[in-house]
Scaffold this motif. Structure first.
Motif, PDB file in Angstrom:
ATOM      1  N   UNK A 325      11.912  20.800 -14.703  1.00 27.67           N
ATOM      2  CA  UNK A 325      12.888  20.014 -15.462  1.00 27.67           C
ATOM      3  C   UNK A 325      12.685  20.113 -16.975  1.00 27.67           C
ATOM      4  N   UNK A 326      11.577  20.746 -17.401  1.00 26.98           N
ATOM      5  CA  UNK A 326      11.323  20.887 -18.845  1.00 26.98           C
ATOM      6  C   UNK A 326      10.250  21.935 -19.069  1.00 26.98           C
ATOM      7  N   UNK A 327      10.516  22.843 -19.994  1.00 29.03           N
ATOM      8  CA  UNK A 327       9.449  23.738 -20.429  1.00 29.03           C
ATOM      9  C   UNK A 327       8.435  22.972 -21.275  1.00 29.03           C
ATOM     10  N   UNK A 328       8.929  21.943 -21.937  1.00 26.67           N
ATOM     11  CA  UNK A 328       8.053  21.102 -22.739  1.00 26.67           C
ATOM     12  C   UNK A 328       8.690  19.734 -22.923  1.00 26.67           C
ATOM     13  N   UNK A 329       7.956  18.704 -22.580  1.00 33.90           N
ATOM     14  CA  UNK A 329       8.382  17.332 -22.844  1.00 33.90           C
ATOM     15  C   UNK A 329       7.168  16.591 -23.367  1.00 33.90           C
ATOM     16  N   UNK A 330       7.187  16.276 -24.672  1.00 36.99           N
ATOM     17  CA  UNK A 330       6.030  15.675 -25.318  1.00 36.99           C
ATOM     18  C   UNK A 330       6.440  14.452 -26.123  1.00 36.99           C
ATOM     19  N   UNK A 331       5.689  13.398 -25.967  1.00 35.90           N
ATOM     20  CA  UNK A 331       5.797  12.222 -26.815  1.00 35.90           C
ATOM     21  C   UNK A 331       4.637  12.260 -27.794  1.00 35.90           C
ATOM     22  N   UNK A 332       4.887  11.861 -29.028  1.00 37.37           N
ATOM     23  CA  UNK A 332       3.849  11.976 -30.032  1.00 37.37           C
ATOM     24  C   UNK A 332       3.775  10.790 -30.951  1.00 37.37           C
ATOM     25  N   UNK A 333       2.609  10.636 -31.553  1.00 39.15           N
ATOM     26  CA  UNK A 333       2.409   9.614 -32.567  1.00 39.15           C
ATOM     27  C   UNK A 333       1.552  10.219 -33.672  1.00 39.15           C
ATOM     28  N   UNK A 334       1.923   9.934 -34.896  1.00 42.82           N
ATOM     29  CA  UNK A 334       1.197  10.446 -36.057  1.00 42.82           C
ATOM     30  C   UNK A 334       0.909   9.295 -36.998  1.00 42.82           C
ATOM     31  N   UNK A 335      -0.334   9.252 -37.470  1.00 42.34           N
ATOM     32  CA  UNK A 335      -0.697   8.255 -38.474  1.00 42.34           C
ATOM     33  C   UNK A 335      -1.312   8.982 -39.662  1.00 42.34           C
ATOM     34  N   UNK A 336      -0.855   8.651 -40.858  1.00 44.56           N
ATOM     35  CA  UNK A 336      -1.416   9.245 -42.064  1.00 44.56           C
ATOM     36  C   UNK A 336      -1.619   8.183 -43.125  1.00 44.56           C
ATOM     37  N   UNK A 337      -2.678   8.359 -43.926  1.00 43.03           N
ATOM     38  CA  UNK A 337      -3.001   7.400 -44.976  1.00 43.03           C
ATOM     39  C   UNK A 337      -3.422   8.174 -46.222  1.00 43.03           C
ATOM     40  N   UNK A 338      -2.980   7.712 -47.392  1.00 44.26           N
ATOM     41  CA  UNK A 338      -3.298   8.399 -48.632  1.00 44.26           C
ATOM     42  C   UNK A 338      -3.567   7.391 -49.741  1.00 44.26           C
ATOM     43  N   UNK A 366       9.593  12.594 -30.177  1.00 49.02           N
ATOM     44  CA  UNK A 366       9.865  13.094 -28.829  1.00 49.02           C
ATOM     45  C   UNK A 366      10.372  14.525 -28.949  1.00 49.02           C
ATOM     46  N   UNK A 367       9.751  15.443 -28.201  1.00 42.79           N
ATOM     47  CA  UNK A 367      10.171  16.841 -28.196  1.00 42.79           C
ATOM     48  C   UNK A 367      10.542  17.240 -26.770  1.00 42.79           C
ATOM     49  N   UNK A 368      11.705  17.841 -26.650  1.00 46.35           N
ATOM     50  CA  UNK A 368      12.145  18.316 -25.329  1.00 46.35           C
ATOM     51  C   UNK A 368      12.684  19.737 -25.475  1.00 46.35           C
ATOM     52  N   UNK A 369      12.207  20.632 -24.636  1.00 44.34           N
ATOM     53  CA  UNK A 369      12.689  22.007 -24.625  1.00 44.34           C
ATOM     54  C   UNK A 369      12.896  22.449 -23.178  1.00 44.34           C
ATOM     55  N   UNK A 370      14.016  23.109 -22.952  1.00 46.36           N
ATOM     56  CA  UNK A 370      14.295  23.642 -21.609  1.00 46.36           C
ATOM     57  C   UNK A 370      15.121  24.907 -21.732  1.00 46.36           C
ATOM     58  N   UNK A 371      14.569  25.988 -21.222  1.00 45.50           N
ATOM     59  CA  UNK A 371      15.310  27.237 -21.142  1.00 45.50           C
ATOM     60  C   UNK A 371      16.047  27.304 -19.813  1.00 45.50           C
ATOM     61  N   UNK A 372      17.187  27.979 -19.818  1.00 45.05           N
ATOM     62  CA  UNK A 372      18.011  28.128 -18.610  1.00 45.05           C
ATOM     63  C   UNK A 372      18.384  26.771 -18.027  1.00 45.05           C
ATOM     64  N   UNK A 373      18.872  25.912 -18.926  1.00 44.59           N
ATOM     65  CA  UNK A 373      19.305  24.584 -18.518  1.00 44.59           C
ATOM     66  C   UNK A 373      20.658  24.692 -17.824  1.00 44.59           C
ATOM     67  N   UNK A 374      20.729  24.321 -16.568  1.00 43.47           N
ATOM     68  CA  UNK A 374      21.937  24.343 -15.751  1.00 43.47           C
ATOM     69  C   UNK A 374      22.394  25.767 -15.399  1.00 43.47           C
ATOM     70  N   UNK A 375      22.317  26.685 -16.356  1.00 45.51           N
ATOM     71  CA  UNK A 375      22.686  28.064 -16.056  1.00 45.51           C
ATOM     72  C   UNK A 375      21.835  29.017 -16.863  1.00 45.51           C
ATOM     73  N   UNK A 376      21.754  30.267 -16.405  1.00 44.94           N
ATOM     74  CA  UNK A 376      20.942  31.290 -17.037  1.00 44.94           C
ATOM     75  C   UNK A 376      21.381  31.521 -18.484  1.00 44.94           C
ATOM     76  N   UNK A 377      20.414  31.458 -19.398  1.00 51.19           N
ATOM     77  CA  UNK A 377      20.682  31.739 -20.803  1.00 51.19           C
ATOM     78  C   UNK A 377      21.011  30.531 -21.653  1.00 51.19           C
ATOM     79  N   UNK A 378      21.153  29.350 -21.049  1.00 52.68           N
ATOM     80  CA  UNK A 378      21.463  28.136 -21.804  1.00 52.68           C
ATOM     81  C   UNK A 378      20.171  27.389 -22.117  1.00 52.68           C
ATOM     82  N   UNK A 379      19.849  27.271 -23.410  1.00 58.11           N
ATOM     83  CA  UNK A 379      18.592  26.655 -23.846  1.00 58.11           C
ATOM     84  C   UNK A 379      18.879  25.431 -24.700  1.00 58.11           C
ATOM     85  N   UNK A 380      18.004  24.429 -24.567  1.00 62.16           N
ATOM     86  CA  UNK A 380      18.168  23.182 -25.315  1.00 62.16           C
ATOM     87  C   UNK A 380      16.848  22.788 -25.964  1.00 62.16           C
TER      88      UNK A 380
END
Length: 801
Positions: A325-338, A366-380
């Motif tokens: 269902x996903x080539x990549x599904x990542x949730x992320x958090x970043x904290x920076x201080x200066x 949130x990052x989501x990537x999926x190749x061949x979504x629903x049909x061949x050649x459709x990428x999101x």
């Protein structure tokens, strides 16, 4: 325009050609890095075969596209077979042999190198900088950029100071900084190219002028896209460096992937600190005699005494990869201080001793990537971000400091503080950003739709403001979206590549400020709320082409009508960077053109390799947004529109390889001049055809590296590097009556650096040493602010796995 539409119609009607093939090269080696010579590498079922040389190198030419089987054999192992789906023109495959005789391919290296090759051959004027070696040395990512053809880095001072980038004569926020395709402004200064260690970066893509629409932003001068490392296997690496001016830097990055569930955790962290107490000297470093009030230059110069910089942060992504269902599904958090002490205003004539700025950022993604979504050649691809940034400026002392760090006048600042009125200003900023890309690929045709949406809000608060100011100051709001459509075509056996694109831009700004008005009845001054609204929309389009005349000769060309909308800092100001607001700025527009040539690498007697890359460019800019100061003793920057600016020039890069010797050199000329004969009022412009002030226009770089492995076995794994940088003199200010005095010129600058890198035999520990600006030359940048002199740094890197 007719030419544009004819080209678009032609490529829409073109057909792909068959018979694609690839070149495969690489090294056969043991896991400890020892090369395997006389190994036979063959494409099964064909006559394509290669035998590795003394360095383990092999080369398989003209391998047909499709599923292939690579056969590997040597005296150390039995015959082994590896499957490879050949679908790219170039491969760089390392073949690993472990002590048990098992064989594997280095797929991460394949991905990185094919990405570099793909990007650089699409027709855009682009450089791809890989950071693999720099990550082991005491080299900042900004330093790598400054050595790139067509790029000039503009930095106010030492580590952590504000940076602007010049690409082919266009600078400031005309050049957009992206992190994995997301605008870096989402993260704030605490997570930027100033603070991100090169060890956390896979590569940096530098698009000069014409920018593809899939990088969905209003980048008129170009884009610097930072691609962070995304380990696809279990790994852990850490490094620590220390050196001159009290500098300490540490970073760690790693990844864990559960073999069955493909649950993935990627994490990184960093810490930077520097006192930046380097010595400055010259006419701008002076003190005022309290008795005679005469200005006296400080003999021998003075150390910067109020310029500490500290930043730290962490970034964690977790989720799943390689699922149905996903080539990549990542949730992320970043904290920076200066935290940053401010040493000067916009020029060195203004010295601070008690002004500070702070910032912290919290970003959810949130990052989501999926190749061949629903049909061949459709990428999101979808990237969602919510950032919560807090900036603070602390300036409450009215004391006046000199370059010796002394209080020359106690409590004498007429404005009440060093940078203006006393302030404890907080800017509370939040931003919602969405970047989405949907593409469809069929044979050699690709259709791409992109969308970028930014919703920015800033709420300023200062407990030192008068009550009426606090009550009448409202939240600043900025909404922007950029939509794009691209059609890509690859034809004639992938020799011809074309990219036709369209972009639409829309932005609105609203805010409320207190303004003073005179009450006609009472004659008193009263303050009322004034609402300001700024709205802009426009569209752009472009075309990029590349054609391989022969396998190693490629012509590239691109053109674009580009638009850039004023940024939040340009419109709304930024106290922490001494930037004033200007609500009247209008979008800048430019017709950008590039024509490039890529030659090589050409082998000479199979020992020497030579490559040449060059690019000619034109930038015709209307209403250029420029950062400026009102006079040579200014404390604050402001932004202005220049009616018409023309920048023409070229950059050229020459690369030479001979065994362990590598030589890279480049030269850049970007001649940017005012091009409007009359000003906005119809009067003759005094500075017509004058060079843009405070902008370098001629630079050169040379890098020489040598691997010492063949010189002495004890030195195996050792490399040395020398770098030379040249910046030609350029005017600090506009010429008076067509003449530039010597005092108004920033002089020629030349810097020499040397570096040493040593890998211990276990290949897990790498030691680095760098000496920068070894001749202690006086180097300048924005408005003649002096940069660090001679410095030394040491670094140790440990690779756990």
């Amino acid at each position: 325009m007719k030419f544009f539409y004819v080209c678009a119609l032609f490529f829409l009607c073109s057909f792909s050609c068959l018979g694609q093939s690839a070149n495969i090269k690489g090294i056969v080696h043991l896991l400890d890095g020892t090369p395997v010579k006389q190994a036979t590498v063959r494409i099964q079922g064909t006559s394509i075969v290669s035998v590795s040389d003394a360095k383990g190198s092999y080369f398989l030419p003209d391998v047909p596209y499709g599923k292939q089987v690579i056969s590997v054999s040597s005296l150390e192992i039995k015959d082994k077979k590896l499957n490879l789906d050949v679908n790219k023109p170039e491969y760089d495959l390392h073949i690993h042999i472990d002590p048990r005789g098992e064989v594997s391919l280095d797929e991460i290296r394949v991905t990185a190198n094919s990405a570099k090759r793909t990007i650089e051959t699409k027709g855009f004027a682009v450089n791809v900088i890989e950071t693999k070696e720099a990550a082991l040395r005491n080299i900042q990512t900004n330093e790598l950029l400054d050595r790139t053809a067509g790029v000039r880095l503009r930095q106010n001072a030492g580590l952590g100071s504000h940076v602007h980038y010049n690409l082919n004569g266009l600078s400031g926020r005309s050049v957009k900084i992206m992190i994995d395709g997301v605008p870096a402004s989402n993260y704030g200064e605490s997570f930027s190219l100033n603070s991100i260690p090169s060890a956390l970066i896979e590569r940096v893509e530098v698009y000069k002028g014409v920018v593809p629409s899939e990088i969905a932003d209003d980048a008129l001068g170009g884009v610097i896209n930072v691609v962070l490392k995304k380990q696809m296997d279990n790994s852990l690496m850490t490094s620590y460096s220390t050196g001159s001016f009290g500098t300490h830097q540490w970073n760690v990055n790693g990844a864990y992937i559960h073999p069955k569930s493909q649950f993935t955790v990627r994490g990184s962290g960093y810490y930077n600190f520097s006192k930046n107490n380097y010595r400055v000297w010259g006419d701008k470093v002076y003190v005022t005699n309290p008795e005679t009030l005469a200005v006296e230059k400080v003999a021998g110069g003075a150390k910067r005494f109020h310029d500490d910089y500290r930043s730290y942060g962490t970034k964690i992504d977790f989720g799943f990869v390689k699922k149905k269902w996903a080539d990549q599904f990542l949730l992320g958090i970043l904290y920076g201080n200066m935290f940053s002490e401010n040493q000067t205003g916009a020029t060195m004539e203004v010295v601070y001793g008690n002004r500070f700025s702070k910032q912290h950022s919290l970003v959810y993604s949130m990052q989501y990537e999926k190749k061949n979504l629903l049909l061949e050649g459709l990428d999101l691809q979808v990237n969602l971000n919510y950032s919560d940034l807090t900036r603070q400026v602390i300036d409450t002392s009215a004391n006046i400091f000199n370059w010796l760090g002394q209080i020359s006048q106690r409590g004498q600042h007429l404005t009440g503080a060093e940078g203006g009125a006393k302030t404890l200003l907080f800017n509370y900023e939040d931003k919602i950003s969405n970047r989405s890309l949907l593409s469809y690929t069929k044979n050699n045709h690709r259709f791409i739709g992109t969308f970028l949406f930014d919703n920015f809000k800033r709420k300023p608060e200062d407990e030192l403001w008068a009550d009426y100011v606090r009550q009448l100051t409202d939240t600043r709001k900025l909404n922007k979206y950029v939509a794009g459509f691209t059609y890509e075509l690859s034809a004639f056996n992938k020799r011809l590549k074309s990219n036709v694109f369209y972009k639409y831009y829309n932005q609105s700004v609203s805010l409320t400020d207190p303004v003073a008005v005179r009450n006609p009845e009472t004659g008193r001054t009263e303050y009322v709320a004034k609402e300001t609204n700024n709205h802009a929309n426009d569209h752009g389009y472009g075309l990029a082409l590349s054609y391989a005349l022969w396998d190693k000769i490629m012509v590239l060309g691109s053109a674009e009508k580009a638009v850039r909308l004023p940024s939040e800092s340009e419109l709304l100001g930024n106290e922490s960077e001494n930037e004033l607001s200007n609500y009247g700025l209008v979008p800048e527009k430019s017709n950008n053109y590039n024509l490039g040539l890529r030659l090589g690498p050409f082998p000479i007697q199979e020992l020497h390799y030579l490559s040449l890359h060059t690019n000619l460019f034109v930038r015709d800019v209307k209403d250029m947004i420029r950062r400026s100061v009102q006079n040579n003793i200014g404390e604050y920057y402001s932004y202005e529109n220049l009616e018409n600016v023309m920048s023409k020039g070229f950059d050229v890069e020459l690369l030479y390889r001979y065994k362990q010797l590598m030589v890279d050199g480049n030269f850049s000329l970007f001649n940017a001049r005012k091009n409007n004969k009359y000003d906005y009022n119809g009067n003759i412009d005094t500075y017509y055809k004058a060079r843009l002030r405070n902008e370098p226009y001629m630079t050169a770089n040379l890098s020489i590296a040598y691997e010492l492995g063949d010189v002495a076995k004890a030195l195996s794994g050792t490399s040395i590097r020398y770098n030379y940088a040249y910046v030609h003199e350029f005017p600090r200010d506009w010429p008076m009556f067509g003449q530039v005095s010597l005092k108004d010129m920033i002089p020629v600058q030349q810097a020499h650096d040397i570096g040493l890198l040593y890998r211990l035999p276990n290949n897990k520990i790498i030691l680095g040493f760098d000496a920068k600006n070894i001749l202690n030359a006086q180097l300048f940048d924005n408005w003649m602010l002096q940069k660090p002199g001679r410095s030394f740094y040491g670094k140790i890197t440990y690779i756990l796995k």
